[in-house]
Enzyme design. Sequence first.
Site, PDB file in Angstrom:
ATOM      1  N   ASP A 130       0.853  -1.189   0.000  1.00  0.00           N
ATOM      2  CA  ASP A 130       0.000   0.000   0.000  1.00  0.00           C
ATOM      3  C   ASP A 130       0.891   1.241   0.000  1.00  0.00           C
ATOM      4  O   ASP A 130       1.710   1.434   0.905  1.00  0.00           O
ATOM      5  CB  ASP A 130      -0.900  -0.008   1.235  1.00  0.00           C
ATOM      6  CG  ASP A 130      -2.052   0.963   1.072  1.00  0.00           C
ATOM      7  OD1 ASP A 130      -1.946   1.874   0.242  1.00  0.00           O
ATOM      8  OD2 ASP A 130      -3.057   0.810   1.785  1.00  0.00           O
TER       9      ASP A 130
ATOM     10  N   ASP B  96     -38.065 -17.758  16.450  1.00  0.00           N
ATOM     11  CA  ASP B  96     -39.192 -18.680  16.500  1.00  0.00           C
ATOM     12  C   ASP B  96     -39.312 -19.203  17.925  1.00  0.00           C
ATOM     13  O   ASP B  96     -38.416 -18.999  18.749  1.00  0.00           O
ATOM     14  CB  ASP B  96     -38.997 -19.836  15.508  1.00  0.00           C
ATOM     15  CG  ASP B  96     -40.331 -20.498  15.169  1.00  0.00           C
ATOM     16  OD1 ASP B  96     -41.350 -20.092  15.745  1.00  0.00           O
ATOM     17  OD2 ASP B  96     -40.345 -21.422  14.338  1.00  0.00           O
TER      18      ASP B  96
ATOM     19  N   ASP C  73     -42.451 -16.039  12.091  1.00  0.00           N
ATOM     20  CA  ASP C  73     -43.696 -16.505  11.515  1.00  0.00           C
ATOM     21  C   ASP C  73     -44.847 -15.642  12.028  1.00  0.00           C
ATOM     22  O   ASP C  73     -44.632 -14.650  12.720  1.00  0.00           O
ATOM     23  CB  ASP C  73     -43.913 -17.988  11.822  1.00  0.00           C
ATOM     24  CG  ASP C  73     -43.863 -18.263  13.316  1.00  0.00           C
ATOM     25  OD1 ASP C  73     -44.114 -17.326  14.094  1.00  0.00           O
ATOM     26  OD2 ASP C  73     -43.562 -19.404  13.702  1.00  0.00           O
TER      27      ASP C  73
ATOM     28  N   ASP D 124     -50.490   9.064  71.551  1.00  0.00           N
ATOM     29  CA  ASP D 124     -50.670   7.798  70.850  1.00  0.00           C
ATOM     30  C   ASP D 124     -52.040   7.773  70.201  1.00  0.00           C
ATOM     31  O   ASP D 124     -53.020   8.300  70.760  1.00  0.00           O
ATOM     32  CB  ASP D 124     -50.550   6.614  71.816  1.00  0.00           C
ATOM     33  CG  ASP D 124     -49.119   6.380  72.258  1.00  0.00           C
ATOM     34  OD1 ASP D 124     -48.216   6.916  71.594  1.00  0.00           O
ATOM     35  OD2 ASP D 124     -48.908   5.685  73.268  1.00  0.00           O
TER      36      ASP D 124
ATOM     37  N   ASP E   9     -48.308   4.599  65.394  1.00  0.00           N
ATOM     38  CA  ASP E   9     -49.310   5.251  66.237  1.00  0.00           C
ATOM     39  C   ASP E   9     -48.717   6.226  67.235  1.00  0.00           C
ATOM     40  O   ASP E   9     -49.448   6.842  68.011  1.00  0.00           O
ATOM     41  CB  ASP E   9     -50.134   4.196  66.981  1.00  0.00           C
ATOM     42  CG  ASP E   9     -49.263   3.262  67.802  1.00  0.00           C
ATOM     43  OD1 ASP E   9     -48.025   3.343  67.664  1.00  0.00           O
ATOM     44  OD2 ASP E   9     -49.812   2.457  68.570  1.00  0.00           O
ATOM     45  N   ASP E  10     -47.387   6.368  67.279  1.00  0.00           N
ATOM     46  CA  ASP E  10     -46.734   7.319  68.167  1.00  0.00           C
ATOM     47  C   ASP E  10     -46.553   8.646  67.443  1.00  0.00           C
ATOM     48  O   ASP E  10     -46.035   8.686  66.319  1.00  0.00           O
ATOM     49  CB  ASP E  10     -45.376   6.789  68.627  1.00  0.00           C
ATOM     50  CG  ASP E  10     -45.519   5.545  69.480  1.00  0.00           C
ATOM     51  OD1 ASP E  10     -46.570   5.399  70.131  1.00  0.00           O
ATOM     52  OD2 ASP E  10     -44.596   4.715  69.498  1.00  0.00           O
TER      53      ASP E  10
ATOM     54  N   ASP F 296     -12.364  10.526  59.967  1.00  0.00           N
ATOM     55  CA  ASP F 296     -11.065   9.924  60.255  1.00  0.00           C
ATOM     56  C   ASP F 296     -11.117   8.480  59.795  1.00  0.00           C
ATOM     57  O   ASP F 296     -12.207   7.902  59.617  1.00  0.00           O
ATOM     58  CB  ASP F 296     -10.735  10.016  61.747  1.00  0.00           C
ATOM     59  CG  ASP F 296      -9.262   9.696  62.008  1.00  0.00           C
ATOM     60  OD1 ASP F 296      -8.465   9.855  61.065  1.00  0.00           O
ATOM     61  OD2 ASP F 296      -8.926   9.278  63.121  1.00  0.00           O
TER      62      ASP F 296
END
Length: 1802
Positions: free
Chosen positions: A414, A630, A695, A1383, A1462-1463, A1644
């Site tokens: 080349d 397929d 298909d 509560d 519930d608290d 650290d």
Amino acid sequence: MATPVRDETRNVIDDNISARIQSKVKTNDTVRQTPSSLRKVSIKDEQVKQYQRNLNRFKTILNGLKAEEEKLSETDDIQMLAEKLLKLGETIDKVENRIVDLVEKIQLLETNENNNILHEHIDATGTYYLFDTLTSTNKRFYPKDCVFDYRTNNVENIPILLNNFKKFIKKYQFDDVFENDIIEIDPRENEILCKIIKEGLGESLDIMNTNTTDIFRIIDGLKNKYRSLHGRDVRIRAWEKVLVDTTCRNSALLMNKLQKLVLMEKWIFSKCCQDCPNLKDYLQEAIMGTLHESLRNSVKQRLYNIPHNVGINHEEFLINTVIETVIDLSPIADDQIENSCMYCKSVFHCSINCKKKPNRELGLTRPISQKPIIYKVHRDNNNLSPVQNEQKSWNKTQKKSNKVYNSKKLVIIDTGSGVNITNDKTLLHNYEDSNRSTRFFGIGKNSSVSVKGYGYIKIKNGHNNTDNKCLLTYYVPEEESTIISCYDLAKKTKMVLSRKYTRLGNKIIKIKTKIVNGVIHVKMNELIERPSDDSKINAIKPTSSPGFKLNKRSITLEDAHKRMGHTGIQQIENSIKHNHYEESLDLIKEPNEFWCQTCKISKATKRNHYTGSMNNHSTDHEPGSSWCMDIFGPVSSSNADTKRYMLIMVDNNTRYCMTSTHFNKNAETILAQIRKNIQYVETQFDRKVREINSDRGTEFTNDQIEEYFISKGIHHILTSTQDHAANGRAERYIRTIVTDATTLLRQSNLRVKFWEYAVTSATNIRNCLEHKSTGKLPLKAISRQPVTVRLMSFLPFGEKGIIWNHNHKKLKPSGLPSIILCKDPNSYGYKFFIPSKNKIVTSDNYTIPNYTMDGRVRNTQNIYKSHQFSSHNDNEEDQIETVTNLCEALENYEDDNKPITRLEDLFTEEELSQIDSNAKYPSPSNNLEGDLDYVFSDVEESGDYDVESELSTTNTSISTDKNKILSNKDFNSELASTEISISEIDKKGLINTSHIDEDKYDEKVHRIPSIIQEKLVGSKNTIKINDENRISDRIRSKNIGSILNTGLSRCVDITDESITNKDESMHNAKPELIQEQFNKTNHETSFPKEGSIGTNVKFRNTDNEISLKTGDTSLPIKTLESINNHHSNDYSTNKVEKFEKENHHPPPIEDIVDMSDQTDMESNCQDGNNLKELKVTDKNVPTDNGTNVSPRLEQNIEASGSPVQTVNKSAFLNKEFSSLNMKRKRKRHDKNNSLTSYELERDKKRSKRNRVKLIPDNMETVSAQKIRAIYYNEAISKNPDLKEKHEYKQAYHKELQNLKDMKVFDVDVKYSRSEIPDNLIVPTNTIFTKKRNGIYKARIVCRGDTQSPDTYSVITTESLNHNHIKIFLMIANNRNMFMKTLDINHAFLYAKLEEEIYIPHPHDRRCVVKLNKALYGLKQSPKEWNDHLRQYLNGIGLKDNSYTPGLYQTEDKNLMIAVYVDDCVIAASNEQRLDEFINKLKSNFELKITGTLIDDVLDTDILGMDLVYNKRLGTIDLTLKSFINRMDKKYNEELKKIRKSSIPHMSTYKIDPKKDVLQMSEEEFRQGVLKLQQLLGELNYVRHKCRYDINFAVKKVARLVNYPHERVFYMIYKIIQYLVRYKDIGIHYDRDCNKDKKVIAITDASVGSEYDAQSRIGVILWYGMNIFNVYSNKSTNRCVSSTEAELHAIYEGYADSETLKVTLKELGEGDNNDIVMITDSKPAIQGLNRSYQQPKEKFTWIKTEIIKEKIKEKSIKLLKITGKGNIADLLTKPVSASDFKRFIQVLKNKITSQDILASTDY
């Protein structure tokens, strides 16, 4: 609110503004009335609109300033108010001045009659315009002298236009309209600039600005136009197209190109043409990336040595330096120009870099980080001689076709290329693999090709100097020939082409050339010297198992055939012959023709398909672009967990195949797999899928798949209706894969259930074999990147192997027998089936034998191989005879009893008819036989398996069936299949398992054929023999066959070694039979007449006796009920039989004696008063035909002196069987889910296993002290405490009444169980508890563990955590708010259910009621409650966010509530609003106030923490005094032995669980680990809540949770002792009124401080002056240096700081809280501040780059502190007592974050 004084002041200011506006207007009117003889120029009305917009903007700013001024008036601090009002007043004056000017200009424009404000003036110089600037007035502009000479009509040149316009403005002293601060200029100046810039715009650019008279809008329009067309990808490609090397001598072109790119980035990155640090660094990196490697270092050196010119910016200085370097280093001289380049005749550079090249840019298309890409250039015919023009009369567009001329023997010369490439690796000397993904473009192809490696080609030039012979050559397998650069050849060997290109040579050697289609060729053997055999070639190192070596080795054709899954011999030979595999293999062919009977049978075909039907279509598409697909199936199987369908996709070009197996073939499943496959191809192979053939099945023609194909731009090609042959390639590949899988299953004797693994193995093998049509490996052909394949990495499917048991016990085998399946696509290992565990696992630690014989014979020999004879057998002749019988039975079984595997098992009738019509598959026939199946039922596939668990005791019993009697021949076969070794039969005739290895025995049990196994355990009636020694005395025979010929069903008990040898005295007892029988009321069981011992056995219930009827004798039998009378639940025999029918592998009958209490049993058995001796005569034992047994058996029974124990299976499941499990606690089971004896025994043995639950080092374990819960029987029915029973009854009725009141269900509306589907009925339980405060409580809950998926959908929800509570308390304290805690009673019961769920009726269990509310225990109850509460709070104006779910606040931030289930804790700005909100809650929920302010102090508990809030002092204290007091009482005795200390941690931690061995029993170990888990769970709870001072100590000892050493217990009790001594320590918050609060983190790290060389990091986090979080964790990565550990700590601290910052922003606590990071590592700070750093380990580098980016953005500030001042030091290593006290001061807030900052360089 504004005060009256402020209002009066504001009115005065407004009056001043109006007066100033009026005065300005009058002055302007006077000016406008002055006559003028100047010619007026018209201005458009749009200028008025512009001023009006600016006026509105300034008015908005003024209103904002006024609002801020009103807020300041409410401040109590007078001094602060005065300062801010002064600054604010100055700002307001400036804004008011701008408003007055704008009003003046608007009025000026509106009152001008002709709307003319731009006038022309004339003087001696010429015509000029007058205008005012922001800095001066009456500026003159001469149009003729001030010329803007740049013109453009291209969008690409907009940056140059704007840059030149900016220079024009600066030159003639106009106002800089590019400045951000300038928003309006003089209208006359605006008109002038608009005219000038429009003159520089072409037609296409001027269209969008024709009607625009605002210079700002014109500039913004140009910028936006340019930005819209230049996204990031476009800009990256523009930089990638440029390559600057030493041949680019055209400095003007080079400067123009680089300046254009720089301007492009400037106008994209910034709104004005100003430099910024980030843009500066980016441009420098981009410019340096365009330089060639040979040029880059020279430019860097010049930049460091040449001082920067202050007069120019950095980019211009860098570009000038590049140009100067190129000119100095250019190898081209003026006198060296010759006829080589097609443009400038240069021989020293390629045409692509020539300055005369038309329509080409300077660089090459390639990424910046890759090597330069060399273009191959074809010469122009005009530059060639006439002879060359005649030779090159061919079509330029035609590709090179070297195949006709045998490209393997020719070399291309080349003349236009600068590199050498080859497709033959054998030509290269010292070959090395390329570590960089280099790509070449234009080398014989239209697309780029990748470089796999490089080496040296030796040229035959006749010189002795070897250096001149070698040419650097790149290995490009995609190229079709070897290409040599003419320039490189001339430079190294002085070989040149002749004038007419007929010869190549020098003074010594000449080679004749051949020109074909304009390409110069020479013979390879005349030019190139091939490497000799002893030449060193560096092979690529394998990545698979290290057991394989790359040196040349021999392999037989049979071995290769088995490794490659019984594929075609020709394919295997071609693949090895053409060196497709990485290792060097020498194939040893068979002397005779290779014959594989398995392949011939499994792959038989009716006729071959027609060839070449799709080849032309395939060559028109590039690899990976055209696919066919397929579906195969369904596969018939009795197992529900077997996949039934296979999806296949085949590349039409490379024949690469992709398969996947599925349970169904619906549209969703298939579409998901197609998406996955396409994404895999595009990502892994860098290919683009363009078309797919299929298909017309409904799975391919649905709307979902079509929409996906359209969105991806994929062409979906469908076949004709019912024309399966049109999709022939997919059909043929299905046949190929299915026949391969069938062959593998037949070869390995595996069941159909393993077909999916056989398909995977066959697919992988086919992709790694050379295809005869392409001559390449499909895997290599489809991938753009290099792929290495090694044949020895394939393991034979179905063959035996040994995998490493990583959890094996001491003195136990470390290997585990297994069966090879296929490669695991998600790991580097193989999948193996472990018969003993019935699991499929993945492992890369395996060993396989050398395969020299047929696998089917080998498997059979391994299964039925007899062991050596035992030395203690009495009669050797009997042993030999027994072995002979076993061998005969095996032979008969192999010939007669093999189950047949037919095609009907794999295909449906429809598919079989399709196979016949298309000739794609073999017709169904009897030639596909399968070997015997293993008993592989319920196979579990898991990545992690428990191979450490002991083998359970298995009792295999041979019994007869009532309707089926085995023949002698079948019975011998069955006995042979059980692998009973002669050495395991003791002298008394019974199997002795004390010396049998557990792993081997476990394998034997699972390898019994299924047909035999069903006969062994499938009968209903079983004879049970419990005492092996006694019965062996009675049964003495010469051979096993003589006993088996009697047709008697025997039961062989194989007992675990640990149980058998537990007490040898049991076997040395007197010859008395321990007879165990169980009673069942009103039940009789008749044994079969044939093959049984007794004709009728009747059990009757007595006090301590059971009557056994055998013949005419009734014998009393003493039972174990007299020893220990226990009761158990009633188990139904029918349910057990149903259980066995539903399971493919019925469980064997287990030994019914509980050996755990063997000592007590032995003592009772030796007591003659309690047991009676039984004698059985010949009348008691009937024979097959109803008479007595054979004389041989009769003689054996009489000699034994002991009766035969008879156990019926129904008796085993009797109601009175609890005496067998005297040590076992009774378990509760569901009424409809009774357990069999097999399950009970299995659970019992599992409970004996040593299961250790490890606690990770960074696990946040949150646990509380457990409250014991009991059920109804224990609380009420069988409770002897009448007072407690009464309390529980009242609690139960209260709970039931509460459910009725809450309308959870309606007891009056009930349904029969038969009317409601079972999956909609959820069982319930009643849980009774006694609280710590003495309250008895009952709660009716649902059994969520039995809940069907039909009864719930989404169950995930987010809730409040402890850090959110701390943020809530800090904010509430800073805002000086009122707080209360409460509560919500029965929280879940307020949420409605959307699903239809039924529970048992509370009064009638035969009926059910519909559930209306979210009862406790349901999976969706937490989510429904959270959604219900969120909806309610949102409706009344409280909102939460994604960062703090469960923390709600109003928009004015005067009301907050934090809810955890519930608290609740509520905070408000005033007490009245707090009470109003609580009353509103009470109207909708039942509340209980748990904490309120008393004298401005709130003393309560929240989420387990003790809370003390002092509103007057502004302090909050969180402690755990209550919990620590309970720990003190619990561990009081242990703490007395611990010396008190002021620090919780040890001075040193030298325990290494990997080296130190514990001297204790297994039970002691198990109990010790459980105790450690309990202690560490409590300590983790304390640490996580608020005791940050024990963080390091707990985390260190938590890593030893699996090491119950006394030293570990001492460490834990020392921590508890410290907590008890200093229980008052917790977290202290002070009120922080500073508005500029910072997020501060100090970090650290200690490298390699753990026993496994891991590092530890510590982080302390503040918000303002209050501490927020503290933790000490083990580093996730193994660090190699202290700097790397510090970088990890800094990143973790930054991540938590950023999360806190975003959370605070969402809560409205400052929009810009600064993040300050503090560390004591100077190298880490220096590394983060450097612009370039050597890349480290991957994850470390990523984290480092993130921190560096944030530092550049000034998002964080990194500070240095001394090591002694780093308070986080105690979180990484033990510290002294004085340093620890300093940390306590931090927790008490006596040392604040501001004190820490004072110790830094802040």
